[in-house]
Scaffold this active site. Structure first.
Site, PDB file in Angstrom:
ATOM      1  N   SER A 145       0.915  -1.105  -0.005  1.00 59.77           N
ATOM      2  CA  SER A 145      -0.113  -0.016  -0.053  1.00 59.77           C
ATOM      3  C   SER A 145       0.803   1.303  -0.238  1.00 59.77           C
ATOM      4  O   SER A 145       2.050   1.031   0.743  1.00 59.77           O
ATOM      5  CB  SER A 145      -0.899  -0.034   1.232  1.00 59.77           C
ATOM      6  OG  SER A 145      -1.680   1.166   1.429  1.00 59.77           O
ATOM      7  N   TYR A 158      -2.662  -1.000  10.085  1.00 63.42           N
ATOM      8  CA  TYR A 158      -2.611  -1.503   8.817  1.00 63.42           C
ATOM      9  C   TYR A 158      -1.447  -0.975   7.961  1.00 63.42           C
ATOM     10  O   TYR A 158      -0.658  -1.734   7.230  1.00 63.42           O
ATOM     11  CB  TYR A 158      -4.136  -0.890   8.162  1.00 63.42           C
ATOM     12  CG  TYR A 158      -4.205  -1.353   6.967  1.00 63.42           C
ATOM     13  CD1 TYR A 158      -4.739  -2.635   6.144  1.00 63.42           C
ATOM     14  CD2 TYR A 158      -3.681  -0.459   5.740  1.00 63.42           C
ATOM     15  CE1 TYR A 158      -4.697  -2.747   4.918  1.00 63.42           C
ATOM     16  CE2 TYR A 158      -3.716  -0.568   4.320  1.00 63.42           C
ATOM     17  CZ  TYR A 158      -4.289  -1.852   3.897  1.00 63.42           C
ATOM     18  OH  TYR A 158      -4.403  -1.952   2.735  1.00 63.42           O
TER      19      TYR A 158
END
Length: 260
Positions: A145, A158
């Protein structure tokens, strides 16, 4: 340079929704016509993918690593031509430290987003090295990400789990540099996804995210080009700004420690 056009059999985790599903459907349409295995936990979604001509397999990445090893061994036995894995499955929880950190959610997130991915790689790698020694190119593709580069405070864990996976990916690429096992990293920006639905942020984020079809097109193009790091949209700018020269530094460190 090897690319996904050389793949005969591609497995995608988290293939029943969002990025995973879109990649599975588009990769199946490549001129090379690879066999595509979409994995996930939702039977109705797996049935839909099977009806669309894909191989659909149940896979629970929240299971313990012993169960995961059995699943990977079974997949290799069923699909001996498996030469590409796209490790896309992931979960995301919000963290509000002032309200108390939910360690159950922290542990779950780290397990699914990082530990299960490393475990999957460790279990598939002997098979890929065997193909590599026979001259077959293979591909391990992690999906991290843009938040692995610059974290978002609201999804602190996360972001940390994706940063860990990104770091592991670079080291793995360095370790396997002289083999036919190609290690790639997809670094999505904020993309249209169901990932945000549980927190009611979908409407707000939809004003900023990259449409899923655009992301899929750019990512498949990157896979076909054999790019080691596939980052587009806002992630491209982050990678170019903060990760410049990082892999070269990892390779230099590997050379310094080869006698360890």
């Amino acid at each position: 340079m090897p690319s996904i056009d050389d793949s005969k059999c591609v497995l995608i985790t988290g293939g029943t929704s969002g990025i995973g599903r879109a990649l599975a459907l588009d990769i199946a349409k490549l001129p090379s016509h690879p066999k595509v295995i979409a994995t996930g936990r939702r039977k109705d979604r797996l049935d839909e993918l099977s009806a669309a001509g894909l191989q659909a397999e149940y896979l629970d990445l929240s299971a313990d690593t012993t169960a995961l090893k059995k699943s990977v061994d079974d997949l290799i036995a069923r699909y001996p031509d498996l030469d590409t894995v796209i490790l896309n499955a992931g979960i995301q929880h919000q963290v509000k430290a002032k309200d108390g950190i939910d360690m159950k959610k922290i542990t779950e997130e780290i397990h699914v987003n990082y530990i299960s991915v490393v475990a999957f790689i460790s279990y598939i790698l002997p098979h890929f090295l065997k193909l590599s020694e026979a001259g077959r190119p293979t591909f391990i593709v992690t999906v991290t990400s843009g938040l692995a580069v610059v974290p978002l405070a609201a999804v602190a864990n996360y972001s940390a789990s994706k940063a860990a996976l990104s770091s592991f990916t670079l080291s793995l690429r360095a370790q396997l540099a002289e083999t036919n096992v190609n290690v790639l990293e997809i670094v999505p920006p904020l993309v249209e996804s169901e990932l945000h639905d549980p927190y009611g942020t979908t409407e707000a984020l939809s004003k900023f995210w990259m449409p899923l079809d655009e992301f899929t097109r750019l990512t498949v193009n990157g896979l076909r080009e054999g790019r080691a790091t596939i980052a587009d949209g806002t992630s491209k700018a982050l990678v170019e700004k903060y990760n410049q020269g990082k892999f070269e530094a990892v390779m230099q460190g590997r050379k310094m420690t080869e006698k360890w």
